[in-house]
Design a protein around this motif. Sequence first.
Motif, short mmCIF file in Angstrom:
data_model
loop_
_atom_site.label_atom_id
_atom_site.label_comp_id
_atom_site.label_asym_id
_atom_site.label_seq_id
_atom_site.Cartn_x
_atom_site.Cartn_y
_atom_site.Cartn_z
N ASN A 118 0.83 -1.20 0.00
CA ASN A 118 0.00 0.00 0.00
C ASN A 118 0.86 1.25 0.00
O ASN A 118 2.08 1.18 0.16
CB ASN A 118 -0.93 0.00 1.21
CG ASN A 118 -0.18 0.20 2.51
OD1 ASN A 118 0.33 1.27 2.79
ND2 ASN A 118 -0.08 -0.86 3.31
N THR A 143 5.23 6.25 -8.79
CA THR A 143 4.57 5.48 -7.74
C THR A 143 4.05 4.16 -8.29
O THR A 143 4.19 3.11 -7.65
CB THR A 143 3.43 6.31 -7.10
OG1 THR A 143 4.01 7.50 -6.55
CG2 THR A 143 2.72 5.53 -6.01
N VAL A 144 3.48 4.19 -9.48
CA VAL A 144 3.04 2.96 -10.13
C VAL A 144 4.23 2.02 -10.32
O VAL A 144 4.15 0.82 -10.03
CB VAL A 144 2.34 3.25 -11.48
CG1 VAL A 144 2.09 1.97 -12.26
CG2 VAL A 144 1.04 4.01 -11.24
N ALA A 173 -6.21 -0.81 -1.67
CA ALA A 173 -6.75 0.42 -2.27
C ALA A 173 -8.06 0.79 -1.58
O ALA A 173 -9.06 1.08 -2.22
CB ALA A 173 -6.95 0.24 -3.76
N LEU A 218 -4.37 4.95 -3.30
CA LEU A 218 -5.08 4.49 -4.49
C LEU A 218 -6.59 4.70 -4.38
O LEU A 218 -7.25 5.01 -5.37
CB LEU A 218 -4.75 3.02 -4.77
CG LEU A 218 -3.27 2.77 -5.09
CD1 LEU A 218 -3.04 1.29 -5.35
CD2 LEU A 218 -2.78 3.61 -6.24
N SER A 219 -7.14 4.57 -3.18
CA SER A 219 -8.59 4.80 -3.03
C SER A 219 -8.94 6.26 -3.27
O SER A 219 -10.06 6.58 -3.69
CB SER A 219 -9.07 4.35 -1.66
OG SER A 219 -8.61 5.21 -0.64
N PHE A 244 -7.78 8.14 -5.55
CA PHE A 244 -7.93 8.36 -6.99
C PHE A 244 -9.34 8.00 -7.46
O PHE A 244 -9.77 8.45 -8.51
CB PHE A 244 -6.89 7.56 -7.78
CG PHE A 244 -5.55 8.23 -7.81
CD1 PHE A 244 -5.29 9.27 -8.69
CD2 PHE A 244 -4.54 7.83 -6.95
CE1 PHE A 244 -4.07 9.90 -8.72
CE2 PHE A 244 -3.31 8.45 -6.97
CZ PHE A 244 -3.07 9.49 -7.85
N LEU A 284 -7.54 2.87 -12.96
CA LEU A 284 -6.79 3.08 -11.74
C LEU A 284 -5.34 2.65 -11.93
O LEU A 284 -5.07 1.57 -12.46
CB LEU A 284 -7.43 2.25 -10.62
CG LEU A 284 -6.84 2.35 -9.23
CD1 LEU A 284 -7.08 3.75 -8.68
CD2 LEU A 284 -7.47 1.32 -8.32
N ALA A 290 -3.25 1.28 -10.08
CA ALA A 290 -2.93 -0.03 -9.52
C ALA A 290 -3.18 -1.14 -10.52
O ALA A 290 -2.50 -2.16 -10.52
CB ALA A 290 -3.74 -0.28 -8.26
#
Length: 155
Positions: free
Chosen positions: A45, A90-91, A113, A119-120, A122, A147, A149
């Motif tokens: 995370n 970051t990805v 996420a 991530l959430s 986004f 997304l 992720a």
Amino acid sequence: MRHAGGIQRLLTLLDANAPLRPFVEWAEAAESGGSGSGAVWMQINHPGRQVASDMPGVVWGPSDTGVDLGRHSRRFDRPTAMTPAQIEATVTRFAVTARRAEEAGFDGVEVHAAHGYLLSRFLSPLVNKHTGLAVLRGHGEARLRRLPARRIRCR
């Protein structure tokens, strides 16, 4: 493991520079511990804007919208809106962590996420005010399909 500042918190960081041996031992211990499932997964995370104000590092988010907890909001620093280059980096870091977890002996990773982590955010139109990247615009399912992720597993 790294100790973060004056608070007794331990951060476990598996990135390109982290020694792999502690994670190999962690995976081996989990597999030999009789979990019964036969599979050991690592959850990865990024806390995003949910970094306590007394923790080191930069607080990031899809926009500079801070955590709103009323009088407790001051417990968190205001995030810096991520640039497209920071999002891409970051990805890439998520992908590197996933690859290194596999090298250490984990059977897979779960990308966390939820619960307000990076991530959430986004996915939230209340927080995601980013206009610089098409991948970050849209609502609901359309945003979920793009997304960042989701791209991690493709690398």
